[in-house]
Write an enzyme that holds these catalytic residues in place. Structure first.
Site, mmCIF file in Angstrom:
data_model
loop_
_atom_site.group_PDB
_atom_site.id
_atom_site.type_symbol
_atom_site.label_atom_id
_atom_site.label_comp_id
_atom_site.label_asym_id
_atom_site.label_seq_id
_atom_site.Cartn_x
_atom_site.Cartn_y
_atom_site.Cartn_z
ATOM 1 N N ASP A 18 6.008 -0.369 1.487
ATOM 2 C CA ASP A 18 7.180 -0.961 2.138
ATOM 3 C C ASP A 18 7.382 -0.333 3.513
ATOM 4 O O ASP A 18 6.960 0.799 3.747
ATOM 5 C CB ASP A 18 8.467 -0.670 1.338
HETATM 6 N N1 URA Z 1 6.615 0.935 -4.809
HETATM 7 C C1 URA Z 1 7.628 0.634 -4.002
HETATM 8 O O1 URA Z 1 8.724 0.340 -4.453
HETATM 9 N N2 URA Z 1 7.422 0.655 -2.666
HETATM 10 C C2 URA Z 1 6.244 0.968 -2.117
HETATM 11 O O2 URA Z 1 6.112 0.973 -0.894
HETATM 12 C C3 URA Z 1 5.187 1.293 -2.989
HETATM 13 C C4 URA Z 1 5.406 1.265 -4.327
#
Ligand code: URA
Length: 231
Positions: A102
């Site tokens: 993310d």
């Molecule tokens: N899980 C998440 O919630 N975000 C990420 O970036 C990776 C795994």
């Protein structure tokens, strides 16, 4: 391959611009200046502006993704690809991330132009472990350790349970979660499901690769050996 095709395939210039590069004597093959765009060359023997062609057999890199960067080729704002040499993005093989992090997650991100490598590592069948360190806004209930390990947790909007995951708590609101799969926002959704919304998330390892051992600072990248995932 043809000299002009090599220049465009490895992202130096467009096929149309290639004859000019060759005319200017910028390419050498086997110690001799390449004279014609149609000349056959071996990428491993070629120098362009005196330098060997980088990553002739495929690009495999680890990036320490900083916060605020998006794993996308077209998004507004800062993209993880902005952190890499722009020539790589012009290679005809196409560079992609192995899974995603993310925008507000930092840590270890792999990128490659080898579609089979990307696919193999993201396949749910492969079970490559990914380790995340997190901080939550609320305390994580210790019962989450058993729940996550049980392989019975079904996330909102899904019908198949998450694979067993290892949760280690390092404080009331902090810990480490090891996943064998990579569903959309999985760490955030798993922790939210037990009443602990994530406020900080950082990926420290993918399979045998550990960010700390690689020693790359936020925004930096390094070449990796894809063979480490074969054992
Ligand atoms: N899980 C998440 O919630 N975000 C990420 O970036 C990776 C795994």
């Amino acid at each position: 391959m043809r000299a002009d095709a090599l220049l465009s395939q490895f992202g130096y210039c467009s096929r149309r611009e290639a004859p000019l590069w060759i005319q200017h004597g910028r390419m050498q093959s086997g110690g001799k200046v390449v004279q014609k765009p149609a000349e056959k060359v071996d990428a491993e023997q070629v120098l362009v502006d005196g330098q060997p062609v980088p990553f002739v057999h495929g690009l495999y890199v680890a990036l320490h993704k900083p916060l605020g960067y998006t794993c996308s080729h077209r998004d507004c704002g800062e993209l993880v690809y902005d952190l890499l040499p722009q020539q790589w993005l012009r290679r005809s093989s196409g560079l992609n991330t192995v899974g995603r992090l993310d925008r507000e997650t930092s840590g270890l991100l792999l990128l490659s132009d080898d579609g089979r490598f990307v696919h193999a590592l993201t396949s749910p069948k492969r079970h490559v472990s990914k380790v995340y360190e997190f901080a939550c806004a609320e305390a994580v209930p210790p019962s989450a350790i058993g729940l996550f390990a049980s392989g019975t947790l079904v996330l909102e909007g899904e019908s198949t349970p998450c694979l067993p995951a290892r949760l280690e708590l390092t404080g009331e609101c902090t810990g480490r979660l090891t996943l064998q799969e990579g569903r959309y926002h999985q760490v955030r959704r798993m922790l939210a499901s037990v009443g602990a919304p994530v406020i900080r998330l950082h990926r420290t390892a993918i399979g045998p690769l550990c960010l700390q051992d690689l020693g790359i600072a936020p925004g930096e990248w390094m070449e990796i050996d894809p063979g480490v995932f074969n054992s």
